[in-house]
Design a protein around this motif. Structure first.
Motif, PDB file in Angstrom:
ATOM      1  N   LYS A   1       0.898   4.131  -2.912  1.00 27.35           N
ATOM      2  CA  LYS A   1       0.660   5.547  -2.610  1.00 27.35           C
ATOM      3  C   LYS A   1       1.808   6.418  -3.098  1.00 27.35           C
ATOM      4  CE  LYS A   1      -0.573   8.593   1.220  1.00 27.35           C
ATOM      5  NZ  LYS A   1      -0.853   8.677   2.685  1.00 27.35           N
ATOM      6  N   GLU A   2       3.029   5.939  -2.940  1.00 22.68           N
ATOM      7  CA  GLU A   2       4.196   6.741  -3.334  1.00 22.68           C
ATOM      8  C   GLU A   2       4.335   6.838  -4.860  1.00 22.68           C
ATOM      9  OE1 GLU A   2       7.507   4.897  -1.487  1.00 22.68           O
ATOM     10  OE2 GLU A   2       6.884   5.397   0.562  1.00 22.68           O
ATOM     11  N   SER A   3       4.089   5.722  -5.533  1.00 19.66           N
ATOM     12  CA  SER A   3       4.329   5.698  -6.984  1.00 19.66           C
ATOM     13  C   SER A   3       3.119   6.141  -7.805  1.00 19.66           C
ATOM     14  CB  SER A   3       4.736   4.292  -7.424  1.00 19.66           C
ATOM     15  OG  SER A   3       3.674   3.379  -7.198  1.00 19.66           O
ATOM     16  N   ASN A   4       1.923   6.001  -7.221  1.00 13.06           N
ATOM     17  CA  ASN A   4       0.680   6.270  -7.965  1.00 13.06           C
ATOM     18  C   ASN A   4       0.578   5.394  -9.205  1.00 13.06           C
ATOM     19  OD1 ASN A   4      -0.370   8.286  -6.240  1.00 13.06           O
ATOM     20  ND2 ASN A   4       0.941   9.843  -7.201  1.00 13.06           N
ATOM     21  N   VAL A   5       1.277   4.273  -9.158  1.00 14.74           N
ATOM     22  CA  VAL A   5       1.295   3.364 -10.302  1.00 14.74           C
ATOM     23  C   VAL A   5       0.793   1.978  -9.891  1.00 14.74           C
ATOM     24  CG1 VAL A   5       2.763   2.203 -11.997  1.00 14.74           C
ATOM     25  CG2 VAL A   5       3.140   4.617 -11.450  1.00 14.74           C
ATOM     26  N   LEU A   6       1.383   1.434  -8.827  1.00 13.75           N
ATOM     27  CA  LEU A   6       0.989   0.106  -8.360  1.00 13.75           C
ATOM     28  C   LEU A   6      -0.461   0.139  -7.868  1.00 13.75           C
ATOM     29  CD1 LEU A   6       2.169  -2.783  -7.775  1.00 13.75           C
ATOM     30  CD2 LEU A   6       2.443  -1.998  -5.412  1.00 13.75           C
ATOM     31  N   VAL A   7      -1.246  -0.839  -8.305  1.00 11.39           N
ATOM     32  CA  VAL A   7      -2.674  -0.914  -7.949  1.00 11.39           C
ATOM     33  C   VAL A   7      -2.947  -2.268  -7.310  1.00 11.39           C
ATOM     34  CG1 VAL A   7      -5.044  -0.852  -8.800  1.00 11.39           C
ATOM     35  CG2 VAL A   7      -3.308   0.623  -9.851  1.00 11.39           C
TER      36      VAL A   7
ATOM     37  N   SER B   1     -11.112  -8.304  -1.268  1.00 10.22           N
ATOM     38  CA  SER B   1     -11.163  -7.248  -2.262  1.00 10.22           C
ATOM     39  C   SER B   1      -9.997  -6.283  -2.055  1.00 10.22           C
ATOM     40  CB  SER B   1     -12.489  -6.500  -2.168  1.00 10.22           C
ATOM     41  OG  SER B   1     -12.589  -5.846  -0.907  1.00 10.22           O
ATOM     42  N   ALA B   2      -9.847  -5.326  -2.971  1.00 10.23           N
ATOM     43  CA  ALA B   2      -8.790  -4.328  -2.834  1.00 10.23           C
ATOM     44  C   ALA B   2      -9.010  -3.482  -1.583  1.00 10.23           C
ATOM     45  CB  ALA B   2      -8.762  -3.439  -4.083  1.00 10.23           C
ATOM     46  N   ALA B   3     -10.257  -3.174  -1.271  1.00  9.92           N
ATOM     47  CA  ALA B   3     -10.555  -2.383  -0.066  1.00  9.92           C
ATOM     48  C   ALA B   3     -10.179  -3.155   1.194  1.00  9.92           C
ATOM     49  CB  ALA B   3     -12.039  -2.008  -0.042  1.00  9.92           C
ATOM     50  N   GLU B   4     -10.407  -4.460   1.190  1.00  8.17           N
ATOM     51  CA  GLU B   4     -10.057  -5.275   2.358  1.00  8.17           C
ATOM     52  C   GLU B   4      -8.544  -5.399   2.516  1.00  8.17           C
ATOM     53  OE1 GLU B   4     -13.924  -8.256   2.710  1.00  8.17           O
ATOM     54  OE2 GLU B   4     -12.337  -8.703   1.258  1.00  8.17           O
ATOM     55  N   ILE B   5      -7.823  -5.403   1.400  1.00 15.39           N
ATOM     56  CA  ILE B   5      -6.359  -5.411   1.477  1.00 15.39           C
ATOM     57  C   ILE B   5      -5.870  -4.110   2.107  1.00 15.39           C
ATOM     58  CG2 ILE B   5      -4.217  -5.429   0.158  1.00 15.39           C
ATOM     59  CD1 ILE B   5      -5.528  -8.133   0.314  1.00 15.39           C
ATOM     60  N   GLU B   6      -6.486  -2.997   1.756  1.00 12.68           N
ATOM     61  CA  GLU B   6      -6.111  -1.717   2.354  1.00 12.68           C
ATOM     62  C   GLU B   6      -6.438  -1.691   3.854  1.00 12.68           C
ATOM     63  OE1 GLU B   6      -8.054   1.267   0.060  1.00 12.68           O
ATOM     64  OE2 GLU B   6      -6.768   1.004  -1.706  1.00 12.68           O
TER      65      GLU B   6
ATOM     66  N   ALA C   1       0.830  -1.206   0.000  1.00 13.92           N
ATOM     67  CA  ALA C   1       0.000   0.000   0.000  1.00 13.92           C
ATOM     68  C   ALA C   1       0.867   1.259   0.000  1.00 13.92           C
ATOM     69  CB  ALA C   1      -0.929  -0.011   1.209  1.00 13.92           C
ATOM     70  N   ALA C   2       1.989   1.208   0.701  1.00 11.30           N
ATOM     71  CA  ALA C   2       2.893   2.357   0.726  1.00 11.30           C
ATOM     72  C   ALA C   2       3.501   2.614  -0.656  1.00 11.30           C
ATOM     73  CB  ALA C   2       3.989   2.127   1.759  1.00 11.30           C
TER      74      ALA C   2
END
Length: 231
Positions: A101-107, A119-124, A97-98
């Protein structure tokens, strides 16, 4: 890529899917090779291996391993962080997640946690959890606190009972001292009775002596008569 290489990679993926309790899937498009290498090195101490494999091979491995939940996440360039049983899923999710956030590329696309699809929200949300060691400490504290309270409730009556028993023992010991003091007095009365009994025996002895003295006197006339007869 040779067919034998593909088969080897699929076999490795099947083994990874079978041994990894948790995995996180991400879209790595836009990250440089240097960033990817740095991310791999960062995840290794956390107990995770970051792999980039073609979706066609990953689909084959997921079908063989029975990981159907992974199939829906294989859209576009895919990277998978395989987390070992001794790894820290929260720490791995936080690191990914870091970077996102830093790269604005990795999703982050989602993941699988002990067989459950995330889900992606649960990973966050998983990334916001404290490390495993802190979670274990909090869990132990939550378990021990009620036990300590229960122990206090149980031990309080036991302490009260111990106090009552101790008081009773002291009371009995005090009574024992009174009895012990009374015992010498009773023992002192016994010699008096013994002396009285000895006096009574002494009074009876002269009577017995008089009776024995009278017995020969009664026989004297008989001896005199016998003597007269012989004359």
């Amino acid at each position: 890529m040779l067919k034998t290489d593909k088969e080897r990679i699929v076999a490795e993926l099947v083994d990874d899917l079978g041994t990894a309790e948790t995995l996180i899937v991400a879209d790595y498009r836009g990250l440089t090779n240097k960033q990817l290498e740095a991310l791999r090195d960062q995840l290794i101490p956390l107990g995770a291996r970051f792999r980039i494999i073609k979706n066609t091979l990953t689909r084959r491995a997921a079908e063989e391993a029975g990981a159907e939940a992974l199939l829906v996440m294989l859209e576009g360039p895919t990277a998978i962080a395989f987390i070992e049983s001794s790894g820290d899923p929260a720490a791995v999710a936080k690191a990914l997640a870091a970077i996102a956030k830093e790269s604005n590329v990795l999703v982050l696309r989602g993941g699988i946690l002990e067989g459950k699809q995330l889900s992606a929200a649960e990973i966050e949300q998983l990334a916001t959890l404290p490390p495993v060691d802190i979670l274990r400490g909090q869990l132990v504290g939550a378990i021990v606190a009620p036990l300590n309270a229960l122990l206090g409730l149980v031990s309080a009556p036991l302490r009260d009972l111990h106090g009552l028993v101790t008081a009773r023992i002291e009371q009995l010991e005090a009574q024992g001292e009174v009895v012990a003091e009374a015992a010498p007095a009773e023992a002192a009365e016994e010699p008096v009775e013994a002396e009285e009994a000895s006096d009574e025996d002494a009074d009876d002895q002269p009577v017995a002596q008089e009776a024995s003295a009278d017995a020969p006197a009664e026989k004297e006339p008989e001896s005199e008569n016998e003597g007269n007869e012989e004359e």
